[in-house]
Design a protein around this motif. Sequence first.
Motif, PDB file in Angstrom:
ATOM      1  N   VAL A  24      34.553  46.213  39.796  1.00  0.00           N
ATOM      2  CA  VAL A  24      35.839  45.548  39.551  1.00  0.00           C
ATOM      3  C   VAL A  24      35.626  44.315  38.670  1.00  0.00           C
ATOM      4  CG1 VAL A  24      37.814  44.405  40.616  1.00  0.00           C
ATOM      5  CG2 VAL A  24      36.779  46.411  41.718  1.00  0.00           C
ATOM      6  N   ASN A  26      34.836  45.506  35.114  1.00  0.00           N
ATOM      7  CA  ASN A  26      36.056  46.006  34.464  1.00  0.00           C
ATOM      8  C   ASN A  26      36.959  44.863  34.025  1.00  0.00           C
ATOM      9  OD1 ASN A  26      35.552  48.742  34.484  1.00  0.00           O
ATOM     10  ND2 ASN A  26      36.679  49.152  36.376  1.00  0.00           N
ATOM     11  N   ALA A  27      37.053  43.833  34.864  1.00  0.00           N
ATOM     12  CA  ALA A  27      37.876  42.676  34.491  1.00  0.00           C
ATOM     13  C   ALA A  27      37.277  41.939  33.303  1.00  0.00           C
ATOM     14  CB  ALA A  27      38.029  41.745  35.686  1.00  0.00           C
ATOM     15  N   ALA A  29      42.236  41.687  39.590  1.00  0.00           N
ATOM     16  CA  ALA A  29      40.851  41.906  40.006  1.00  0.00           C
ATOM     17  C   ALA A  29      40.351  40.812  40.938  1.00  0.00           C
ATOM     18  CB  ALA A  29      39.954  41.999  38.777  1.00  0.00           C
ATOM     19  N   TYR A  82      42.870  46.547  35.223  1.00  0.00           N
ATOM     20  CA  TYR A  82      41.873  45.581  35.700  1.00  0.00           C
ATOM     21  C   TYR A  82      42.005  44.214  35.040  1.00  0.00           C
ATOM     22  CZ  TYR A  82      39.682  49.428  38.169  1.00  0.00           C
ATOM     23  OH  TYR A  82      39.454  50.475  39.032  1.00  0.00           O
TER      24      TYR A  82
END
Length: 749
Positions: free
Chosen positions: A241, A244-245, A284, A279
């Motif tokens: 996560v 992805n952010a 996130a 995201y």
Amino acid sequence: MLFGRKHRKPITIPVKDVAEWKYTTCNYCSTGCAIEIGLNDKGRIVTSRGHAGADVNRGKLCIKGLLEHELFESPGRGRMPLMRDKAHLPFQPANWDAALDKTAAKIKEIQAKYGRDAFAIVSTGQLLTEEFYTLGKLVRGQIGTNNYDGNTTLCMASAVSGYKRSFGADGPPGCYGDFEHTHCLMAFGSNLPEQHPIIYWRLKEALEKRKFPLIVVDPRVTMLAQFADIHLPITPGTDTVLINAMLHVIFKEGLEDTEYLAKHTKGLDELRTLVLEHYDPKTAQHVCGIDEDRIRQVARLYAKAPAAMSIWTMGINQSTHGSDGVVNINNLNLVTGNIGKPGGTSLSITGQCNAMGTREWSSCSGLPGYRALEKEKDRKAVADFWNIDESFFPPKRGLTQTDIFPAIEAGEIKGLWLIATNPMTSMPNQPRIRKAMENLEFLVVQDVYEDVETNQYSHVYLPAAVWAEKEGCHTNTERRVNLTRNVLPAFADSKPDFWIFNRMAERFQDRNAIHFPPTPEGAFEEMKQLSVGAGRTLDISGMSYDRIEAARGIQWPYSAEQAAADEARFGPAHEVDMKQRMDFLGHSRLYTDGVFQTPDGRANLIPVRFVNNNECPDDEYPFWLNSGRVVEHFHTRTRTGKIGNLNKFSPTPYMELNPDAARELGIEHQSYVRLVSRRGDAVVMAQLTHRVGRDMVFIPFHFHDCVNRLTLGLLDPHSRQPAFKQNAVRIEKIDQALAARLNAERRAF
């Protein structure tokens, strides 16, 4: 005055008369330190030291390496083969022919009765590479079971899987030298000062010469986190996560390397769409626990750096999202153009000393030299080389270690051969593993130590030689092949693993009459031949034992053509002055040309969607349970538990607990407590520290009957590696006298 003492005891260094130094490579972690073993004029080991001419450690060793020479005479070593008909009966001494005959006969009996795959073999990351190659040849070419794996599934399988998914092949693309060139380093779940102290020293040395941002992602305030410029105390299991952010920020602000992406990758549109739509840092932050502004800051630092690198260890790998975590780290480096250049890499820090060697040559997950069982051309190439029928090989990989034990539960596997691995301590959910071991019809344990915990269930025990009682190679984290010279003959009637595998192969010549070289160096020559091929990265054809020692280790690829060029410059390796290091360097980095091991030569950008299947804390079990290493011990303490000073500095299992949480529970510093999970319980000593948050505890994983009585070990769907670090527990008070007695019993050897 120190702790009430008025007089400091002077430090004295005893004189150790060394008549001869012998060259070896450390047999603990994956750093690959070169060691010299000192023998006196009677041929007795008296000391060890780091080799000053080796590029990896440059004369330095950690506490385990400094004391490694004590292993040769450590207590509990196996003196002779042992046999018994039932696991509850006492062992009886045996000679080698009787033990090997019985083992071979039981393997054949089980396979004849239940099928070829009803017998399983689990190896290790601790053998020498030539031993791995020989074992793989025995298993794949003669015994024929497809249920064959290594305990590296517990530590490096997610790194292997992630590299294969992103780059088309295994093999860390970077090197330790990248520390000296990077402008930003991000460490995910890696505590170098305790896990790999000499790699940490290399990083620290680089930072002293040229400052660059050090970012550490870890739910615990590890020693590395204490030294970091930025510490991100992430919610356990949510690394994908966070990345992805970061990718969301990089794409949204146009910080990606568009030229590199266009030339060398595929899958960009799918990745960009996923992270931009799902995201954003505002969303996130509530999942990964890192605030949105800090996510943006870190993403910009990484993307704007002229060169940036990522490292990771078990904090990424030991997760149900481990393979995805590795893929996403690779995504981050591909998107920013940080693969294959000085200071820009995606570098897994391997766990065991020769986990790379087993990945390369043991044939656990495929065939030697990174060949795949799933590829017909690979099966044919190896079958032709070994002069056997290609149909003897299965068309795909069998069960991993973590699937072998459930198969024992189900009655599908009836026999097991364990080689230098100790699942009675290392595997998660110990109550389940103990029951599985009781179901086996036949178990053979091959280990240096007779008192290894798993041996309580065995029918045959084969005593193996330790470390420099053998000869052969290791491959370290940065793909450097280094050599261990034989220093001493094997202890008592123990034997080198290479000898054991060769003698076992003689008992299976009725299946396939394969030639097994009688020496490790002969096996290495076979490996060199198998490493050659168009487009292969794993090329060791230019190496030799003398050349490796002269160079103090050579990184692959190192081809015969490179060796010829080096010989023209320096002369033949056997003629050079071995006291002077020779620059037979190999290649420091992979993919410098941007060509990957995929069918079209492009790296795969893979969208990673986070699904939270972690075991999270709740009202009944309110604490996260995390586990990891301490610097004094290695894995299940099979060896380090025998070294006095290592036990002196780390004598007992303990739990790091936040003082505020302890106050609420009424728990005092250095008192014993009972931890309870849905699987079992464990007794540990509480150490109050702010290194963990109020809702988390940390326990070293080295101790028997301890943390893995509690762990769940859900498996990563790609790598089948267990999630050791995302578990939930509660803490209870316990009678202190009873706890102390239990602690002493479980620590006894």
